[in-house]
Design an enzyme around this catalytic site. Structure first.
Site, PDB file in Angstrom:
ATOM      1  N   TRP A  85       0.842  -1.206   0.000  1.00  0.00           N
ATOM      2  CA  TRP A  85       0.000   0.000   0.000  1.00  0.00           C
ATOM      3  C   TRP A  85       0.874   1.251   0.000  1.00  0.00           C
ATOM      4  CZ3 TRP A  85      -1.500   3.336   4.481  1.00  0.00           C
ATOM      5  CH2 TRP A  85      -0.654   3.174   5.582  1.00  0.00           C
ATOM      6  N   ASP A  86       2.149   1.085   0.270  1.00  0.00           N
ATOM      7  CA  ASP A  86       3.097   2.199   0.264  1.00  0.00           C
ATOM      8  C   ASP A  86       2.980   3.015  -1.025  1.00  0.00           C
ATOM      9  OD1 ASP A  86       3.861   0.146   2.021  1.00  0.00           O
ATOM     10  OD2 ASP A  86       5.966   0.709   1.971  1.00  0.00           O
ATOM     11  N   GLU A 135       0.998  -1.816  13.097  1.00  0.00           N
ATOM     12  CA  GLU A 135       1.080  -3.282  13.162  1.00  0.00           C
ATOM     13  C   GLU A 135       1.449  -3.782  14.557  1.00  0.00           C
ATOM     14  OE1 GLU A 135       3.737  -4.128   9.938  1.00  0.00           O
ATOM     15  OE2 GLU A 135       2.131  -4.120   8.456  1.00  0.00           O
ATOM     16  N   LYS A 185       3.432   1.793  16.237  1.00  0.00           N
ATOM     17  CA  LYS A 185       4.549   1.645  15.295  1.00  0.00           C
ATOM     18  C   LYS A 185       4.610   2.808  14.312  1.00  0.00           C
ATOM     19  CE  LYS A 185       6.237  -1.611  11.785  1.00  0.00           C
ATOM     20  NZ  LYS A 185       5.864  -2.717  10.913  1.00  0.00           N
ATOM     21  N   GLN A 186       3.435   3.201  13.801  1.00  0.00           N
ATOM     22  CA  GLN A 186       3.409   4.219  12.749  1.00  0.00           C
ATOM     23  C   GLN A 186       2.055   4.918  12.756  1.00  0.00           C
ATOM     24  OE1 GLN A 186       3.424   0.584  10.154  1.00  0.00           O
ATOM     25  NE2 GLN A 186       2.954   2.098   8.598  1.00  0.00           N
TER      26      GLN A 186
HETATM   27  C1  BGC Z   1       4.874  -1.205   7.607  1.00  0.00           C
HETATM   28  C2  BGC Z   1       3.843  -1.299   6.518  1.00  0.00           C
HETATM   29  C3  BGC Z   1       4.527  -1.191   5.179  1.00  0.00           C
HETATM   30  C4  BGC Z   1       5.655  -2.210   5.049  1.00  0.00           C
HETATM   31  C5  BGC Z   1       6.465  -2.009   3.790  1.00  0.00           C
HETATM   32  C6  BGC Z   1       5.940  -2.275   7.389  1.00  0.00           C
HETATM   33  O1  BGC Z   1       6.932  -2.167   8.367  1.00  0.00           O
HETATM   34  O2  BGC Z   1       4.291  -1.381   8.870  1.00  0.00           O
HETATM   35  O3  BGC Z   1       2.899  -0.265   6.658  1.00  0.00           O
HETATM   36  O4  BGC Z   1       3.597  -1.383   4.161  1.00  0.00           O
HETATM   37  O5  BGC Z   1       6.542  -2.070   6.134  1.00  0.00           O
HETATM   38  O6  BGC Z   1       7.052  -0.747   3.744  1.00  0.00           O
END
Ligand code: BGC
Length: 768
Positions: A356-357, A487, A600-601
């Site tokens: 999804w990035d 996550e 985490k984000q």
């Molecule tokens: C992130 C995801 C991301 C993936 C690839 C993961 O660490 O939590 O949001 O899509 O990395 O960049």
């Protein structure tokens, strides 16, 4: 490793050689041209730690899934970007000794990634049998001829007289470090060589991609082309030429290696050798200097509409150019079968597939720094995967055209196999819908809906309808068992962000249906027919969900709750964590992470960022002040969103701190993992934090808007954006912002809150 690379506005520079940093530097100094990529491995032999990496766009290997406990719905394989045959290799022997920087006596070492012209250069001095030689090697992957790479390997002898041998080769005996079962991914098809050239054809097992790499060379002694003759070496997986020569004190010898790198993505296997040799011949006729000129000219025009200039802060300047450079060499937008993996062409991790990035972090960058066809190709990539997304949905029990796009993919099939992500991190579907809206909002290309967009939206909305359930006691619709962008929590109920993006998608799809019906009636009829869409029934169900979907909210705090149970967690702040325990994902058990409130984000903040116009400043501020202190930013995708929102609410220092973190994430190795490859997709986020954050750029109802500020340590900031056929140059200093419009179309825009008419060839200025 902060401070390891020298600060410079246009280059990344390493002075002195530290073998412990070699794998990190191999990532940092990577090169690419959209069609292929190469880690900064040395041409000559190197016996120290090294991650060999040559990657071909779109060429992958379906590595059989490895899990401890199989769950129904898991994919059979993980598509990996694979390490391809090595075409850069040149063994160098001086006085009969193999040159190896790990074992030889090395006097000086300097490595530079020149981002303005797109090349990698190493210069070093070696002592062999007490004699001194200066070596300088330049390499580039042509941006103009994207199947060509060239190397100039120059050796100057100070006081050495004796034999010198070069063995340029192509080596098919390569492996992936992340192979699940230690399998060889390539099968050799054939090799061929003559004195002065060679080729190797290899085919990937299972996926059947063919590559042909050819090589040729030239030797110059004291600026004169010499024919030293070559001995051919051929093995089933290796082809080489050995060229023996002699030098004396003061001589300068330059060895050129040219290569063509083709794959069956673009050439038919039956003619691939012929085509490869043709391209090689033409490159050799052009010669290194002219090839380089073409290549650096291509970079110059790339920079002309994507550069960002920061005055007064070299670290920040270097950071943003590094990000832009890597993005531009990873994806050029010419091919709608390609996408952008989290590591681009710089490492194996993440399989190099699409996440999804792309929709959330890359599309904004390409929208403003390239012509619209580039972002459109990224959208069409997903359109072409719609059928697979529907199949993917069916595999999990959905039906009637409900599309669940994969979390990770190469060709449309799901590759990811952790249940809490594969089955639960469904917010990704919403990002794909949002990207359609974002593209249309920015480019004005509303026809896209009738051509491709609406079908994708229908599939995604159907998925949401089936995934959303009715909670009798609450008297609300709910989304159970999900993982949001954060996550560090799995299987939660009503992740606010997921609910938000799901309901937004339903609403936008209803609008898109109405728009296409009115403006493209015959396309509309065909889409409805093809999708078997039950207009009345399905849209009524969507409206019902829209009226009664549950959004967790904390009344007293006035914040959106990340999920129903978020406040049951012990509320502690990231600042109170012992620094020795960070990053927590490398120190804590997974169980401890899941039960903690650490984020985490960006999660709720991701939603506020996407739908900012729906919230007033106070709401944004309250949510930011609640979530930012709980966020550990252990995903590279996090700081950029925090930086943008901090800019919006006037927290300038925070915005700047987060900007540095995102822009220098790899250069300063914040997450202690750059050896595995660069964080390519977060680089789009860096650009966003500068242009959307500091530049205050937005597009609202077809109107471009800027509301900038300048970080206090900067003297000035300028950037260029492409917008609906205009090239706009935005210059911000402490007092003013000016926007120049060198193009031929007038443009109305909103500048610092007031309407401005920007004449073609003119400029507008506003005080800050
Ligand atoms: C992130 C995801 C991301 C993936 C690839 C993961 O660490 O939590 O949001 O899509 O990395 O960049």
């Amino acid at each position: 490793m902060k401070g390891y690379y020298k600060e410079d506005p246009w280059s990344i520079i390493e002075e002195g050689f530290d073998p412990g940093m070699q794998e990190a530097s191999e990532s940092i100094f990577s090169l690419g041209n959209g069609r292929m990529g190469q880690r900064a491995n040395f041409e000559e032999q190197y016996s120290g730690e090294s991650l060999q990496g040559t990657y071909l766009a779109g060429v992958y290997y379906p590595d059989k899934t490895r899990v401890g406990w199989w769950k129904n719905g898991y994919p059979e394989y993980f598509a990996k970007v694979l390490n391809a045959p090595n075409w850069i290799g040149i063994d160098v022997e001086i006085d009969g000794k193999m040159l190896d920087l790990h074992t030889c006596e090395l006097k000086e070492f300097r490595r530079e990634l020149n981002m303005r012209q797109g090349y990698l250069e190493r210069s070093f001095t070696v002592v062999v049998n007490e004699k001194i030689l200066n070596i300088s090697v330049r390499r580039f992957l042509s941006m103009k001829r994207d199947e060509i790479g060239a190397i100039r390997y120059g050796i100057k002898s100070w006081d050495y007289t004796g034999p010198l041998a070069f063995t340029p080769y192509i080596d098919g005996n390569v492996v992936n470090r992340d192979s699940n079962y230690d399998e060889q991914f390539w099968e050799m098809e054939k090799t061929g060589a003559t004195e002065g050239s060679g080729y190797l054809v290899a085919k990937t097992r299972k996926s059947g991609f063919v590559t042909c790499m050819t090589m040729g060379h030239e030797l110059h002694l004291n600026q004169k082309n010499v024919d030293a003759g070559a001995k051919v070496i051929e093995k089933p997986d290796y082809v080489a030429n050995r060229i023996e020569s002699r030098v004396k004190s003061g001589d300068e010898i330059v060895f050129y290696k040219y290569a063509s790198v083709l794959s069956s993505m673009n050439q038919h296997p039956s003619v691939i050798v012929e085509e490869g040799e043709k391209l090689l011949r033409s490159a050799m006729e052009t010669g290194f200097d002219l090839l380089f000129k073409e290549h650096s000219d291509a970079w110059e025009s790339n920079w002309a509409h994507s550069d960002i200039v920061i005055q007064g802060d070299t670290a920040a300047q270097q950071g943003i150019r590094f990000n832009i450079f890597q993005l531009k060499q990873t994806y050029t937008g010419k091919d709608d079968r390609l996408n952008i993996g989290p590591k681009g062409f710089t490492g194996e991790k993440y399989g190099g597939s699409t996440y999804w990035d792309t929709e959330a972090y890359m599309i904004p960058f390409y929208l403003s720094t390239a012509t619209p066809d580039v972002s459109r190709n990224l959208l069409i990539y997903r359109y072409k995967h719609l059928e697979m997304a529907i199949k993917n949905g069916e595999k999990l029990g959905f039906h009637d055209g409900a599309a669940l796009y994969p979390m990770v993919t190469m060709n449309g099939e799901e590759c990811h196999n952790e249940w809490e992500i594969t089955f639960e991190e469904i917010h990704r579907n919403g990002a794909i819908a949002y990207a359609i809206y974002n593209y249309i909002r920015y480019s004005g290309d509303r026809d896209y809906l009738a051509e491709y967009g609406l079908e994708v939206l229908l599939g995604i909305s159907r998925f949401w309808q089936q995934r959303i359930s009715w909670a009798e006691e609450k008297g609300k619709y709910v989304i159970l068992g999900v993982t949001g962008p954060n996550e560090y929590e799995n299987n939660v109920n009503n992740n606010w962000y997921t609910n938000k993006i799901a309901s937004w998608t339903l609403k936008y799809t209803l609008e898109a249906l109405a728009y296409v019906k009115e403006t493209h009636p015959s396309a509309y009829d065909q889409i409805i027919l093809r999708a078997g869409f039950k207009l009345e029934e399905e849209t009524v169900a969507w409206k019902e969900i829209l009226d009664r979907l549950h959004f967790p909210y904390h009344q007293e705090l006035g914040v959106f709750l990340q999920q129903d149970g978020f406040m049951d967690k012990e509320q502690v702040m990231a600042a109170d964590l012992d620094p020795a325990e960070r990053p927590i994902n490398q120190r804590w058990s997974w169980d401890r992470i899941l039960r903690s409130c650490f984020i985490k984000q960006a999660d709720v903040l991701q939603g506020i960022y996407l739908f900012e116009d729906e919230y007033d400043q106070e709401t944004i501020k309250r949510n930011f002040e609640f979530y930012e202190p709980r966020t550990v930013h252990e995903s590279s995708l996090s700081p950029c969103v925090h930086s943008i929102l901090a800019s919006r609410i006037g927290m300038e220092e925070k915005a700047y701190e987060m900007y540095l973190r995102t822009s220098r994430l790899d250069l300063d190795d914040y997450n202690n993992e750059v050896d595995e490859g660069l964080h390519i997709t977060s680089m789009g986020g860096t650009w966003m934090s500068l242009v959307y954050g500091f530049g205050g750029m937005k597009v609202k109802e077809g109107l471009l808007e800027f509301n900038p500020f300048l970080p206090s340590s900067w003297k000035a900031l300028s950037f260029t954006i492409l917008y609906r056929g205009s090239i706009l140059k935005v210059n911000i200093n402490k007092k003013q912002v000016s926007i120049e419009n060198p193009g031929s179309e007038d443009l109305d825009l909103l500048l610092c809150g007031s309407m401005a008419h920007l004449r073609a060839g003119g400029s507008v200025v506003a005080d800050l």
